[in-house]
Design an enzyme around this catalytic site. Structure first.
Site, PDB file in Angstrom:
ATOM      1  CG  HIS A  10      -8.152  -5.868   5.017  1.00  0.00           C
ATOM      2  ND1 HIS A  10      -9.338  -5.331   4.577  1.00  0.00           N
ATOM      3  CD2 HIS A  10      -7.183  -5.012   4.580  1.00  0.00           C
ATOM      4  CE1 HIS A  10      -9.086  -4.216   3.899  1.00  0.00           C
ATOM      5  NE2 HIS A  10      -7.786  -3.985   3.897  1.00  0.00           N
TER       6      HIS A  10
ATOM      7  CB  CYS B 162      -9.051  -0.850   2.220  1.00  0.00           C
ATOM      8  SG  CYS B 162      -7.349  -1.082   1.681  1.00  0.00           S
TER       9      CYS B 162
ATOM     10  CD  GLN C 128      -2.893  -0.916   2.422  1.00  0.00           C
ATOM     11  OE1 GLN C 128      -2.600  -1.488   3.459  1.00  0.00           O
ATOM     12  NE2 GLN C 128      -3.968  -0.149   2.318  1.00  0.00           N
TER      13      GLN C 128
HETATM   14 NI    NI Z   1      -6.450  -2.546   3.100  1.00  0.00          NI
END
Ligand code: NI
Length: 187
Positions: free
Chosen positions: A149, A107, A64
């Site tokens: 997740h 998220c 991310q």
């Molecule tokens: Ni996420």
């Protein structure tokens, strides 16, 4: 050298990292295993934690922040509780329960969208910690969901990939539209 300087120095070195937003192809990559935890990786852990706390979020995976490595950080402590960060290198599920649980997930890479996702209610995860020690953690409730997740991110899977394609495409279209209006250019 004053030992009391250490925490301050570390804080100064911590940095907020930019978080990638879907649909970014880097979020769809499979992340590479990590060989050994070194100082550079520990710095990345600290930066990811700082980024997560500021966001705010309760979990963040290295892909991310544009780093395609198998590292996640998690902290599900509530605001009025002491921080309880967990850093997991090369996490793998060694056991999952037959029983499922449903949580509304969000998220940091899918901002402002939330949806219910069904996952195993309890898991046992094996990982390497920041001191290169192999550990196992039994997780249930919110922690089990967050760990799964974040581990999904390491395989290029977002929570919206657990939804119907209709719901997923609707969310992706909105994110693309929001990005275009934010930058003023087609991406
Ligand atoms: Ni996420």
């Amino acid at each position: 050298m004053d030992i009391r300087l250490q925490p301050d120095l570390r804080k100064v070195q911590m940095a907020k990292l930019p978080i990638l937003v879907a649909p970014d192809p880097r979020l769809k990559q499979t992340a590479a295993p990590i060989g050994k935890v070194d100082d550079a990786l520990r710095r990345l852990m600290d930066d990811m934690l700082e980024t997560m706390y500021v966001a705010p979020g309760i979990g963040l995976a290295a892909p991310q922040v544009g780093v395609s490595k198998r590292l996640i950080v998690v902290d599900i402590a509530k605001e009025d509780e002491p921080k309880a960060p967990i850093c997991m290198v090369n996490p793998e599920l060694v056991w999952i329960s037959d029983e499922d649980a449903t949580y509304e997930e969000g998220c940091l890479s899918v901002p402002e969208h939330y949806a219910e996702v069904v996952r195993p209610a309890r898991v046992r995860v094996r990982f390497v910690d920041r001191d290169n020690v192999v550990r196992e953690l039994d997780a249930d409730g919110l922690l089990a969901t967050v760990v799964q997740h974040e581990m999904d991110h390491l395989d290029g899977i977002l929570f919206i990939d657990h939804l119907t394609s209709l719901k997923r495409n609707m969310i992706l279209r909105k994110l693309t539209k929001a990005r275009k209006s934010a930058t003023g250019s087609a991406l």
